[in-house]
Design a protein around this motif. Sequence first.
Motif, PDB file in Angstrom:
ATOM      1  N   PHE A  71       0.831  -1.204   0.000  1.00 47.50           N
ATOM      2  CA  PHE A  71       0.000   0.000   0.000  1.00 47.50           C
ATOM      3  C   PHE A  71       0.869   1.259   0.000  1.00 47.50           C
ATOM      4  N   GLN A  72       1.857   1.292   0.896  1.00 47.25           N
ATOM      5  CA  GLN A  72       2.741   2.461   0.957  1.00 47.25           C
ATOM      6  C   GLN A  72       3.552   2.604  -0.327  1.00 47.25           C
ATOM      7  N   SER A  73       4.039   1.472  -0.850  1.00 48.45           N
ATOM      8  CA  SER A  73       4.837   1.508  -2.079  1.00 48.45           C
ATOM      9  C   SER A  73       4.006   2.027  -3.251  1.00 48.45           C
ATOM     10  N   GLU A  74       2.752   1.591  -3.314  1.00 48.36           N
ATOM     11  CA  GLU A  74       1.851   2.022  -4.386  1.00 48.36           C
ATOM     12  C   GLU A  74       1.582   3.530  -4.295  1.00 48.36           C
ATOM     13  N   LEU A  75       1.402   4.041  -3.082  1.00 46.47           N
ATOM     14  CA  LEU A  75       1.147   5.481  -2.901  1.00 46.47           C
ATOM     15  C   LEU A  75       2.321   6.335  -3.381  1.00 46.47           C
ATOM     16  N   VAL A  97      11.847  -4.054  -1.516  1.00 46.91           N
ATOM     17  CA  VAL A  97      10.742  -3.732  -2.440  1.00 46.91           C
ATOM     18  C   VAL A  97      11.074  -2.456  -3.213  1.00 46.91           C
ATOM     19  N   LEU A  98      11.564  -1.447  -2.509  1.00 47.43           N
ATOM     20  CA  LEU A  98      11.931  -0.178  -3.169  1.00 47.43           C
ATOM     21  C   LEU A  98      13.033  -0.400  -4.205  1.00 47.43           C
ATOM     22  N   CYS A  99      14.044  -1.213  -3.847  1.00 39.73           N
ATOM     23  CA  CYS A  99      15.130  -1.525  -4.795  1.00 39.73           C
ATOM     24  C   CYS A  99      14.584  -2.275  -6.005  1.00 39.73           C
ATOM     25  N   GLY A 102      13.218  -0.305  -8.704  1.00 42.31           N
ATOM     26  CA  GLY A 102      14.177   0.494  -9.476  1.00 42.31           C
ATOM     27  C   GLY A 102      14.559   1.811  -8.832  1.00 42.31           C
ATOM     28  N   ALA A 103      14.185   1.982  -7.550  1.00 40.58           N
ATOM     29  CA  ALA A 103      14.514   3.237  -6.856  1.00 40.58           C
ATOM     30  C   ALA A 103      15.964   3.243  -6.391  1.00 40.58           C
ATOM     31  N   LYS A 104      16.516   4.445  -6.292  1.00 41.22           N
ATOM     32  CA  LYS A 104      17.786   4.636  -5.587  1.00 41.22           C
ATOM     33  C   LYS A 104      17.408   4.940  -4.142  1.00 41.22           C
ATOM     34  N   VAL A 105      17.818   4.074  -3.220  1.00 43.76           N
ATOM     35  CA  VAL A 105      17.282   4.130  -1.855  1.00 43.76           C
ATOM     36  C   VAL A 105      18.339   4.542  -0.844  1.00 43.76           C
TER      37      VAL A 105
END
Length: 213
Positions: A71-75, A97-99, A102-105
């Motif tokens: 849910f948070q990732s989708e938002l 999940v963020l990685c 494709g995010a730079k985390v």
Amino acid sequence: MKDSFKHQGLRQQLVNVLKNKGIKDLAVLKAIGKIPRHLFMDSSFLDHAYQDKAFPIAADQTISQPYTVAFQSELLQIKPGDKILEIGTGSGYQTAVLCELGAKVWSIERQNELFKRTNKFLPKLGYRPKKLIFGDGYIGLKDEAPFDGIIVTAGAPFVPKPLLSQLKVGGRLVIPVGDDIQVMTMYHRKGPKEFEQEEFGEFRFVPLLEDKN
């Protein structure tokens, strides 16, 4: 570090549960379907790893419920290459999940025990955030700002102002706000001083710890 066909099958069942609960972002569902959540948990919880529940990890913290992570990732509406700041690394599951999206985390963890463990563990699974930081999430990470998105994975009694100021215009802050029960809140930065706020119902998180040192 075993990921069996059984685990993969259980993950697909979990993905179906999340779809039925309203998660629509295909990239988020694909990430949940790929990441071996059982490896982020104590071996005594292995049978429960793919249930849609939160479970205890070290330092009196929890690994978030998969629905909450999704849910948070989708938002956040992450696009590959987005700069994302995560407050509360915890087990590293949300970080993974963020990685995967494709995010730079950049991720900040307040509990030293968790920080050390996750810092060693994530690269073993092939997840390499830009940086894991041991520190106080309330102050964010000014040196790396601005961010396309900021995600807070613990209950915050109030919205820390530094986090709002470290968002790009167009960026989103997703944060559960409240004491005992939190309301999932999203701040969308529309201009230098303009923020649009939306609320998405009640959730339960462990509290966000302020640096008391």
